[in-house]
Design an enzyme around this catalytic site. Structure first.
Site, PDB file in Angstrom:
ATOM      1  N   SER A 173       0.839  -1.189   0.000  1.00 13.37           N
ATOM      2  CA  SER A 173       0.000   0.000   0.000  1.00 13.37           C
ATOM      3  C   SER A 173       0.873   1.238   0.000  1.00 13.37           C
ATOM      4  CB  SER A 173      -0.925   0.012   1.226  1.00 13.37           C
ATOM      5  OG  SER A 173      -0.183  -0.046   2.428  1.00 13.37           O
ATOM      6  N   GLY A 175       2.232   3.006  -2.225  1.00 12.53           N
ATOM      7  CA  GLY A 175       3.376   3.052  -3.123  1.00 12.53           C
ATOM      8  C   GLY A 175       4.566   2.215  -2.708  1.00 12.53           C
ATOM      9  N   GLU A 296     -10.188   4.023  -7.086  1.00 13.53           N
ATOM     10  CA  GLU A 296      -9.108   4.798  -7.698  1.00 13.53           C
ATOM     11  C   GLU A 296      -9.123   4.596  -9.208  1.00 13.53           C
ATOM     12  OE1 GLU A 296      -5.362   3.904  -5.842  1.00 13.53           O
ATOM     13  OE2 GLU A 296      -6.305   3.613  -3.884  1.00 13.53           O
ATOM     14  N   GLU A 309      -7.529   0.657  -8.694  1.00 17.19           N
ATOM     15  CA  GLU A 309      -7.677  -0.149  -7.492  1.00 17.19           C
ATOM     16  C   GLU A 309      -8.903   0.321  -6.726  1.00 17.19           C
ATOM     17  OE1 GLU A 309      -4.141   0.017  -5.136  1.00 17.19           O
ATOM     18  OE2 GLU A 309      -2.877  -0.932  -6.659  1.00 17.19           O
ATOM     19  N   ASP A 316      -7.599   7.850   2.047  1.00 14.91           N
ATOM     20  CA  ASP A 316      -6.841   9.004   2.550  1.00 14.91           C
ATOM     21  C   ASP A 316      -7.173  10.278   1.773  1.00 14.91           C
ATOM     22  OD1 ASP A 316      -5.562   8.141   0.260  1.00 14.91           O
ATOM     23  OD2 ASP A 316      -3.614   7.799   1.212  1.00 14.91           O
ATOM     24  N   THR A 317      -7.346  10.185   0.454  1.00 15.49           N
ATOM     25  CA  THR A 317      -7.713  11.381  -0.314  1.00 15.49           C
ATOM     26  C   THR A 317      -9.088  11.893   0.073  1.00 15.49           C
ATOM     27  OG1 THR A 317      -8.648  10.094  -2.149  1.00 15.49           O
ATOM     28  CG2 THR A 317      -6.305  10.647  -2.280  1.00 15.49           C
ATOM     29  N   ARG A 400       3.207  10.773   7.590  1.00 18.00           N
ATOM     30  CA  ARG A 400       2.107  11.733   7.533  1.00 18.00           C
ATOM     31  C   ARG A 400       1.588  11.948   8.960  1.00 18.00           C
ATOM     32  NH1 ARG A 400      -1.435   9.742   3.070  1.00 18.00           N
ATOM     33  NH2 ARG A 400      -2.387   8.419   4.620  1.00 18.00           N
TER      34      ARG A 400
END
Length: 434
Positions: A173, A175, A296, A309, A316-317, A400
């Site tokens: 996940s 990246g 996505e 996906e 998160d977005t 983050r």
């Protein structure tokens, strides 16, 4: 919450809320307690649900606000099964992908509600299984891809697909383990990166090589997240969310993303189709499939839209919805899992007067230690911005640690406001005492 199937229709059983500290509490078990889990926990507690937050490390964000917390490796099937037995939850909400899914399937068979469904979590955590389902079963458009199990098979697949291409592990996940290959000489490195970045690579006994997905690198114009909600009232699609990524991870998102009408129609159709297909899989397993899905999508320069996906949980977005929608994605997730209807009115965009866009700016901190924020009086001086501090215990490397939310006359103005407020923050990383 228990559910039963009557003539193919899922009917929610009686569910009582409002007694989290009583002798018969309705308990939600969060599997994963990061920033998304924290907001889910808060929404659950607002409705009087008891919350137990579990994660692989102590003092995770949701653990700090929940009624109780547990720390364990959720990929450890025995430990996860014991946790479920001890907590005896009415509802299990996976917030991460690194979970022993067989244990979730067993829990679902015993009548525990897994959100959105154990069958769906199993499909979505595996890129190979998800791609085969989306492209092969549902017929959705995707980039050209192959799934391989060795470096030799990777070389052969690249020979068929061509360069440049994207190589990533079937299970990861944000990246991790992903790389873009433009030169065949770099395939060995890409294979090694996928193995190193795959989920569970750092766990004991993880010596077996994992399978890898190789995709043709598409002519990408932009990426969209279509938050889509499956509920007792059907499937509802939110306004499109635009995003900017760096190193495979989200940095900024905004809503509504401005896209041509034909692109928006394709995006809505794909989002609805994949969620309906996943819910069909859940129904076949005796589950309901209710919850939020982060679908996505790739939008190509020729105007076509490809499925990429889907995350069967808040995305998160989608944190931008805390500033843009009547019900944010966390409230929608909890409403759906309780069997409450989610209609277009619940996902309506609602802005202050004069505003027509919202944005979120991820606050990524680099260093080693605890993170302290100051300068809030300057950063939050405007009425159009707000801050969410995740309160993660520490950072080691890059992490983050918060998100800035903003509204504006349009999405560009909101993005600039969120970025300016973030830059006005003073962030210090101080040595940890532990």
């Amino acid at each position: 919450m228990r559910v039963r199937l009557l003539s193919g229709t899922i009917v929610p059983m009686t569910h009582v809320v409002g007694t989290p500290l009583g002798i018969h509490p309705s308990t939600v078990l969060l599997l994963g307690s990061g920033e998304l889990g924290k907001e889910i926990a808060i929404q659950c507690m607002r409705l009087g649900l008891r919350v137990c937050a579990a994660d692989s490390y102590e003092n995770a964000p949701a653990q700090q606000v929940a009624h109780e917390s547990r720390t364990l490796a959720m990929t450890d099937a025995d430990a996860l099964a014991k946790l479920i037995e001890d907590v005896n939850p009415s509802i299990i909400v996976p917030e991460v992908e690194a979970i022993a899914t067989d244990v979730l399937a067993d829990a679902a068979k015993r009548g525990i509600r897994v959100v959105p469904a154990a069958a769906i979590v199993r499909i979505c955590m595996d890129r190979e299984r998800l791609r085969v389902f989306a492209h092969g079963t549902l017929g959705l458009p995707t980039s050209e891809f192959r799934c391989v199990g060795s470096l030799e098979e990777l070389r052969a697949a690249v020979g068929q697909i061509g360069l440049p291409c994207v190589v990533k592990p079937v299970m990861s996940s944000s990246g991790h383990g992903q790389s873009v290959v433009r030169d065949e000489a770099l395939l060995d490195q890409a294979w090694a990166e996928a193995q190193h970045g795959r989920r569970g690579a750092d766990q004991e006994g993880a010596g077996t090589e994992c399978r890898v997905v190789v995709e043709r690198l598409v002519d990408l114009a932009t990426e969209l997240t279509m938050l889509t909600v499956g509920s007792s009232s059907g499937v509802t699609v939110c306004a499109p969310i635009g995003q900017w990524q760096q190193d495979g991870d989200y940095r900024q998102s905004w809503q509504p993303a401005e896209v041509p009408d034909d692109v928006l129609e394709q995006a809505r159709r794909i989002a609805r189709r994949v969620v309906e297909g996943l819910m069909d899989e859940a129904h076949a397993a005796g589950e309901c499939g209710w919850g939020v899905y982060g679908v996505e999508l790739f939008v190509l320069r020729d105007g076509s839209v490809l499925f990429n996906e889907v995350s069967p949980r808040p995305h998160d977005t989608g944190m931008v919805t805390m500033a843009s929608q009547r019900c944010d994605e966390f409230m929608l997730h909890v409403r759906a899992m309780l069997g409450l209807p989610v209609t277009p009115g619940h996902v309506e965009l609602v802005f202050p007067e004069g505003c027509h866009g919202a944005a979120s700016q991820a606050i990524v901190v680099c260093g080693d230690g605890e993170v302290e924020f100051s300068g809030l009086e300057e950063a939050l001086a405007g009425a159009d911005v707000s801050l969410r501090v995740f309160a993660k215990p520490c950072v080691h490397g890059s992490r983050r640690m918060g998100v800035m939310l903003a509204t504006g006359a349009d999405c560009d103005a909101a993005r600039k406001a969120a970025q300016a407020a973030t830059q006005a923050l003073r962030i210090a990383v101080v040595p940890s005492l532990t």
